[in-house]
Write an enzyme that holds these catalytic residues in place. Sequence first.
Site, mmCIF file in Angstrom:
data_model
loop_
_atom_site.group_PDB
_atom_site.id
_atom_site.type_symbol
_atom_site.label_atom_id
_atom_site.label_comp_id
_atom_site.label_asym_id
_atom_site.label_seq_id
_atom_site.Cartn_x
_atom_site.Cartn_y
_atom_site.Cartn_z
ATOM 1 N NE ARG A 28 -2.920 7.947 -3.858
ATOM 2 C CZ ARG A 28 -3.355 7.649 -3.023
ATOM 3 N NH1 ARG A 28 -5.688 6.708 -3.327
ATOM 4 N NH2 ARG A 28 -3.251 7.359 -1.110
ATOM 5 C CE1 TYR A 87 -3.015 3.095 0.268
ATOM 6 C CE2 TYR A 87 -2.178 3.093 2.911
ATOM 7 C CZ TYR A 87 -3.132 3.733 1.882
ATOM 8 O OH TYR A 87 -3.783 5.020 1.608
ATOM 9 C CD GLU A 125 -11.100 2.030 3.194
ATOM 10 O OE1 GLU A 125 -10.500 1.647 3.719
ATOM 11 O OE2 GLU A 125 -11.693 2.367 1.806
ATOM 12 N NE ARG A 175 -9.676 11.860 6.313
ATOM 13 C CZ ARG A 175 -8.411 10.694 6.269
ATOM 14 N NH1 ARG A 175 -9.004 9.402 5.764
ATOM 15 N NH2 ARG A 175 -7.718 10.919 7.022
ATOM 16 C CE1 TYR A 235 -4.190 9.838 8.099
ATOM 17 C CE2 TYR A 235 -4.122 8.059 6.273
ATOM 18 C CZ TYR A 235 -4.495 8.682 7.069
ATOM 19 O OH TYR A 235 -6.313 8.299 7.355
HETATM 20 C C1 3EB Z 1 -7.659 5.924 5.966
HETATM 21 O O1 3EB Z 1 -8.345 7.169 6.484
HETATM 22 C C2 3EB Z 1 -7.782 4.321 5.310
HETATM 23 O O2 3EB Z 1 -5.442 6.120 -0.233
HETATM 24 O O3 3EB Z 1 -6.799 5.872 -1.541
HETATM 25 C C3 3EB Z 1 -9.320 5.382 3.095
HETATM 26 C C4 3EB Z 1 -9.794 5.480 1.404
HETATM 27 C C5 3EB Z 1 -7.716 4.143 2.870
HETATM 28 C C6 3EB Z 1 -8.565 5.623 0.421
HETATM 29 C C7 3EB Z 1 -6.643 5.983 -0.201
HETATM 30 C C8 3EB Z 1 -6.838 5.122 1.537
HETATM 31 C C9 3EB Z 1 -7.500 5.532 0.631
HETATM 32 O O4 3EB Z 1 -6.662 6.241 5.625
HETATM 33 C C10 3EB Z 1 -7.719 4.359 4.063
#
Ligand code: 3EB
Length: 357
Positions: free
Chosen positions: A163, A156, A340, A234, A221
């Site tokens: 990306r 991942y 998820e 989001r 992050y």
């Molecule tokens: C998170 O909140 C959970 O890498 O495109 C959620 C939605 C998550 C999209 C992405 C990853 C992605 O981090 C994981």
Amino acid sequence: MCDTVSPLNGSNLSIAAFLKQPAEWKNSVLGALCFSADAVESQIQTDMGVPCMCVSMQRLDAGDSICEVWHGSGPLTRGQCGAIHYRHDEEVLFGVIVLSETIFEAGTDKTPLQQATESAYRQVFALLETLRYPYLFRFWNYIADINTHSFGLERYRQFNQGRQDAFLAHGRDVVGNVPAACALGFGQGRSAQGPLTIAFLAGRMAPLNIENPRQISAYQYPQQYGPRSPTFSRASLVRLGLDEVLFVSGTASIVGHATLHPADVVAQTRETMTNIKAVLAEANRLASRRFDLSSLHYKVYVRHPADLAQIRAELAHCVGDTLKAVYLQADVCRQELLLEIEATAAHPLVSMSGQRD
Ligand code: 3EB
């Protein structure tokens, strides 16, 4: 007919039901996202006559496969460019790209998955620049063995590198104005070696991007989750034809940047729904009229099939009897995350001069 929702809404039906639809219905389909654990059925994508993403995932709440179908308005144009299949109307384009990592060589400073991801995203951005659909609304990302480590990094995280590099290479923002998305794994432990599979919706009008005040933006992050932050927002709020559509990204039991309730699937479900509520509240500050939990169509990605009943019960408790949800077995991008949830809602757009209810 099963087309009971507004034609621009993402509607759900099985692959078999899709194939039985009349030609005039298919003519308005921009594309579809299909999930089926049945290898034969997933071959059917080529017969569907529209760009169709097909991912090998087991539906847990019913035996059927499931397709999320997006419709356009007016005459549609279909095309292929490199590995991308797409269809568009005058304002929105749906595309699918499937890329095998095996055509990329390890040994350079980039892993095969990282290269495949960067290539896929670069192809998407180049196509959208050429066809003039510059605004990305939503990406759907499906990655084989998402939690496996190779080349010293979880897959991942390799995906996140590729990306982000593609966003940067095309001069796109990697903070703030980034699309809604989900990223799920399939085939874990079965070494399925499936190809990287990505679908997207883009358009000619900028979406509004929404963050969750309970969570640090994913694009911020810290390093402990990988050398590059994930590039997604989001949620995004877009106008599609006469509808206002809300795409809530894949959402999990994360508060701040930390994973909460590592071994408690019910608490993770509750926390995830609290996050979705917070995203909805943010969206409702911008939307022409309110979205609520019962107006959303949910897709629930479940790591362990045995958890289905508990997740379902908790979700019914949070949303109520009108819950519209599809459950799929998938791997989630942090090992401790047990589920998820993504969600979409649409309602007719109320113009600024129009009446609010
Ligand atoms: C998170 O909140 C959970 O890498 O495109 C959620 C939605 C998550 C999209 C992405 C990853 C992605 O981090 C994981």
